[in-house]
Write a protein that holds these residues in place. Structure first.
Motif, PDB file in Angstrom:
ATOM      1  N   LEU A  23       0.756 -48.321  35.779  1.00 33.53           N
ATOM      2  CA  LEU A  23       0.461 -46.918  35.533  1.00 33.53           C
ATOM      3  C   LEU A  23       0.776 -46.568  34.084  1.00 33.53           C
ATOM      4  O   LEU A  23       1.904 -46.766  33.637  1.00 33.53           O
ATOM      5  CB  LEU A  23       1.310 -46.019  36.441  1.00 33.53           C
ATOM      6  N   ALA A  24      -0.204 -46.057  33.356  1.00 29.49           N
ATOM      7  CA  ALA A  24       0.029 -45.615  31.986  1.00 29.49           C
ATOM      8  C   ALA A  24       0.896 -44.360  32.026  1.00 29.49           C
ATOM      9  O   ALA A  24       0.572 -43.401  32.715  1.00 29.49           O
ATOM     10  CB  ALA A  24      -1.290 -45.326  31.279  1.00 29.49           C
ATOM     11  N   ALA A  25       2.007 -44.383  31.310  1.00 33.22           N
ATOM     12  CA  ALA A  25       2.947 -43.264  31.339  1.00 33.22           C
ATOM     13  C   ALA A  25       2.473 -42.091  30.488  1.00 33.22           C
ATOM     14  O   ALA A  25       2.729 -40.938  30.812  1.00 33.22           O
ATOM     15  CB  ALA A  25       4.319 -43.718  30.866  1.00 33.22           C
ATOM     16  N   GLU A  26       1.782 -42.372  29.414  1.00 33.51           N
ATOM     17  CA  GLU A  26       1.312 -41.311  28.524  1.00 33.51           C
ATOM     18  C   GLU A  26      -0.113 -40.930  28.886  1.00 33.51           C
ATOM     19  O   GLU A  26      -0.883 -41.739  29.408  1.00 33.51           O
ATOM     20  CB  GLU A  26       1.368 -41.788  27.075  1.00 33.51           C
ATOM     21  N   ALA A  27      -0.466 -39.693  28.580  1.00 36.25           N
ATOM     22  CA  ALA A  27      -1.823 -39.217  28.855  1.00 36.25           C
ATOM     23  C   ALA A  27      -2.830 -40.056  28.057  1.00 36.25           C
ATOM     24  O   ALA A  27      -2.545 -40.512  26.949  1.00 36.25           O
ATOM     25  CB  ALA A  27      -1.940 -37.755  28.467  1.00 36.25           C
ATOM     26  N   THR A  28      -3.994 -40.246  28.643  1.00 38.72           N
ATOM     27  CA  THR A  28      -5.044 -41.052  28.035  1.00 38.72           C
ATOM     28  C   THR A  28      -6.279 -40.197  27.821  1.00 38.72           C
ATOM     29  O   THR A  28      -6.620 -39.366  28.660  1.00 38.72           O
ATOM     30  CB  THR A  28      -5.405 -42.236  28.968  1.00 38.72           C
ATOM     31  N   ASP A  29      -6.933 -40.407  26.696  1.00 36.85           N
ATOM     32  CA  ASP A  29      -8.190 -39.735  26.396  1.00 36.85           C
ATOM     33  C   ASP A  29      -9.238 -40.260  27.381  1.00 36.85           C
ATOM     34  O   ASP A  29      -9.549 -41.444  27.386  1.00 36.85           O
ATOM     35  CB  ASP A  29      -8.591 -40.039  24.956  1.00 36.85           C
ATOM     36  N   MET A  30      -9.778 -39.394  28.219  1.00 32.46           N
ATOM     37  CA  MET A  30     -10.727 -39.815  29.245  1.00 32.46           C
ATOM     38  C   MET A  30     -12.091 -40.190  28.673  1.00 32.46           C
ATOM     39  O   MET A  30     -12.959 -40.650  29.398  1.00 32.46           O
ATOM     40  CB  MET A  30     -10.884 -38.730  30.316  1.00 32.46           C
ATOM     41  N   ARG A  31     -12.277 -40.035  27.362  1.00 33.14           N
ATOM     42  CA  ARG A  31     -13.515 -40.519  26.737  1.00 33.14           C
ATOM     43  C   ARG A  31     -13.463 -42.024  26.517  1.00 33.14           C
ATOM     44  O   ARG A  31     -14.482 -42.646  26.238  1.00 33.14           O
ATOM     45  CB  ARG A  31     -13.751 -39.802  25.406  1.00 33.14           C
ATOM     46  N   CYS A  32     -12.292 -42.625  26.661  1.00 32.86           N
ATOM     47  CA  CYS A  32     -12.149 -44.070  26.483  1.00 32.86           C
ATOM     48  C   CYS A  32     -12.960 -44.816  27.536  1.00 32.86           C
ATOM     49  O   CYS A  32     -12.944 -44.456  28.704  1.00 32.86           O
ATOM     50  CB  CYS A  32     -10.681 -44.494  26.609  1.00 32.86           C
ATOM     51  N   GLY A  33     -13.611 -45.866  27.073  1.00 29.96           N
ATOM     52  CA  GLY A  33     -14.382 -46.704  27.973  1.00 29.96           C
ATOM     53  C   GLY A  33     -13.670 -48.019  28.231  1.00 29.96           C
ATOM     54  O   GLY A  33     -12.476 -48.172  27.973  1.00 29.96           O
ATOM     55  N   PHE A  34     -14.426 -48.996  28.722  1.00 28.38           N
ATOM     56  CA  PHE A  34     -13.884 -50.304  29.080  1.00 28.38           C
ATOM     57  C   PHE A  34     -13.075 -50.933  27.947  1.00 28.38           C
ATOM     58  O   PHE A  34     -11.936 -51.341  28.132  1.00 28.38           O
ATOM     59  CB  PHE A  34     -15.028 -51.277  29.434  1.00 28.38           C
ATOM     60  N   ASP A  35     -13.679 -51.033  26.782  1.00 30.29           N
ATOM     61  CA  ASP A  35     -13.059 -51.767  25.688  1.00 30.29           C
ATOM     62  C   ASP A  35     -11.795 -51.103  25.152  1.00 30.29           C
ATOM     63  O   ASP A  35     -10.795 -51.774  24.897  1.00 30.29           O
ATOM     64  CB  ASP A  35     -14.064 -51.979  24.549  1.00 30.29           C
ATOM     65  N   ARG A  36     -11.807 -49.790  24.978  1.00 30.09           N
ATOM     66  CA  ARG A  36     -10.611 -49.103  24.463  1.00 30.09           C
ATOM     67  C   ARG A  36      -9.474 -49.132  25.475  1.00 30.09           C
ATOM     68  O   ARG A  36      -8.307 -49.268  25.101  1.00 30.09           O
ATOM     69  CB  ARG A  36     -10.945 -47.674  24.060  1.00 30.09           C
ATOM     70  N   LEU A  37      -9.788 -49.016  26.751  1.00 26.52           N
ATOM     71  CA  LEU A  37      -8.739 -49.101  27.769  1.00 26.52           C
ATOM     72  C   LEU A  37      -8.170 -50.514  27.836  1.00 26.52           C
ATOM     73  O   LEU A  37      -6.956 -50.699  27.936  1.00 26.52           O
ATOM     74  CB  LEU A  37      -9.265 -48.664  29.137  1.00 26.52           C
ATOM     75  N   ALA A  38      -9.041 -51.518  27.752  1.00 27.54           N
ATOM     76  CA  ALA A  38      -8.570 -52.912  27.763  1.00 27.54           C
ATOM     77  C   ALA A  38      -7.704 -53.189  26.542  1.00 27.54           C
ATOM     78  O   ALA A  38      -6.676 -53.877  26.638  1.00 27.54           O
ATOM     79  CB  ALA A  38      -9.756 -53.867  27.794  1.00 27.54           C
ATOM     80  N   GLN A  39      -8.072 -52.638  25.396  1.00 21.74           N
ATOM     81  CA  GLN A  39      -7.268 -52.808  24.178  1.00 21.74           C
ATOM     82  C   GLN A  39      -5.897 -52.161  24.361  1.00 21.74           C
ATOM     83  O   GLN A  39      -4.877 -52.710  23.952  1.00 21.74           O
ATOM     84  CB  GLN A  39      -7.997 -52.185  22.994  1.00 21.74           C
ATOM     85  N   ARG A  40      -5.851 -51.016  25.007  1.00 24.66           N
ATOM     86  CA  ARG A  40      -4.566 -50.347  25.243  1.00 24.66           C
ATOM     87  C   ARG A  40      -3.679 -51.186  26.165  1.00 24.66           C
ATOM     88  O   ARG A  40      -2.470 -51.276  25.968  1.00 24.66           O
ATOM     89  CB  ARG A  40      -4.804 -48.966  25.853  1.00 24.66           C
ATOM     90  N   VAL A  41      -4.272 -51.819  27.169  1.00 27.58           N
ATOM     91  CA  VAL A  41      -3.517 -52.696  28.067  1.00 27.58           C
ATOM     92  C   VAL A  41      -2.858 -53.816  27.259  1.00 27.58           C
ATOM     93  O   VAL A  41      -1.677 -54.119  27.429  1.00 27.58           O
ATOM     94  CB  VAL A  41      -4.438 -53.293  29.164  1.00 27.58           C
ATOM     95  N   GLN A  42      -3.601 -54.407  26.332  1.00 31.23           N
ATOM     96  CA  GLN A  42      -3.068 -55.511  25.528  1.00 31.23           C
ATOM     97  C   GLN A  42      -2.002 -55.048  24.551  1.00 31.23           C
ATOM     98  O   GLN A  42      -0.950 -55.670  24.432  1.00 31.23           O
ATOM     99  CB  GLN A  42      -4.193 -56.191  24.751  1.00 31.23           C
ATOM    100  N   THR A  43      -2.239 -53.948  23.843  1.00 30.61           N
ATOM    101  CA  THR A  43      -1.311 -53.534  22.788  1.00 30.61           C
ATOM    102  C   THR A  43      -0.058 -52.854  23.313  1.00 30.61           C
ATOM    103  O   THR A  43       1.015 -53.038  22.763  1.00 30.61           O
ATOM    104  CB  THR A  43      -2.002 -52.613  21.765  1.00 30.61           C
ATOM    105  N   VAL A  44      -0.170 -52.077  24.391  1.00 30.65           N
ATOM    106  CA  VAL A  44       0.992 -51.321  24.876  1.00 30.65           C
ATOM    107  C   VAL A  44       1.919 -52.186  25.723  1.00 30.65           C
ATOM    108  O   VAL A  44       3.130 -52.159  25.551  1.00 30.65           O
ATOM    109  CB  VAL A  44       0.552 -50.056  25.656  1.00 30.65           C
ATOM    110  N   ILE A  45       1.350 -52.954  26.646  1.00 24.58           N
ATOM    111  CA  ILE A  45       2.223 -53.719  27.543  1.00 24.58           C
ATOM    112  C   ILE A  45       2.099 -55.228  27.386  1.00 24.58           C
ATOM    113  O   ILE A  45       2.837 -55.971  28.016  1.00 24.58           O
ATOM    114  CB  ILE A  45       1.996 -53.344  29.019  1.00 24.58           C
ATOM    115  N   GLY A  46       1.151 -55.680  26.585  1.00 27.24           N
ATOM    116  CA  GLY A  46       1.007 -57.112  26.371  1.00 27.24           C
ATOM    117  C   GLY A  46       0.441 -57.849  27.569  1.00 27.24           C
ATOM    118  O   GLY A  46       0.611 -59.057  27.695  1.00 27.24           O
ATOM    119  N   GLU A  47      -0.212 -57.139  28.469  1.00 28.38           N
ATOM    120  CA  GLU A  47      -0.835 -57.764  29.641  1.00 28.38           C
ATOM    121  C   GLU A  47      -2.269 -58.146  29.324  1.00 28.38           C
ATOM    122  O   GLU A  47      -2.906 -57.578  28.441  1.00 28.38           O
ATOM    123  CB  GLU A  47      -0.826 -56.806  30.834  1.00 28.38           C
TER     124      GLU A  47
END
Length: 96
Positions: free
Chosen positions: A20-44
């Protein structure tokens, strides 16, 4: 009413994990930006098959990103009324 297991009961169980992402997320984000956030924030690895849940700032919208064998799946839910209530933030990784 159907009883669902608590997230703590699912944590550690075999199969996909739920992040679960703890911080609010811009809902305009698509597949690639969300996947990038997964990698950079939690290293998954976003290709792991785990479920990554993102909530809007107002709390009425939710996106779930997952990898399904040959591509990303993105679920998007907007509540007509009310907000999604998520567990408290994980201080260690920025995800719940």
């Amino acid at each position: 009413m159907i009883g669902l297991p608590r997230l703590q009961a699912l944590d550690g169980a075999p199969g996909p994990r739920i992040w679960l992402a703890a911080e609010a997320t811009d809902m305009r984000c698509g597949f690639d930006r969300l996947a990038q956030r997964v990698q950079t924030v939690i290293g998954e690895d976003p290709l792991s098959g785990h479920l990554f849940i993102f909530r809007s700032r107002g709390g009425s919208r939710l996106k779930i990103l997952a990898w399904d064998r040959d591509g990303y799946v993105l679920w998007y839910k907007r509540l007509k009324a009310g907000v999604f209530k998520l567990p408290a933030r994980c201080a260690r990784c920025g995800f719940g």
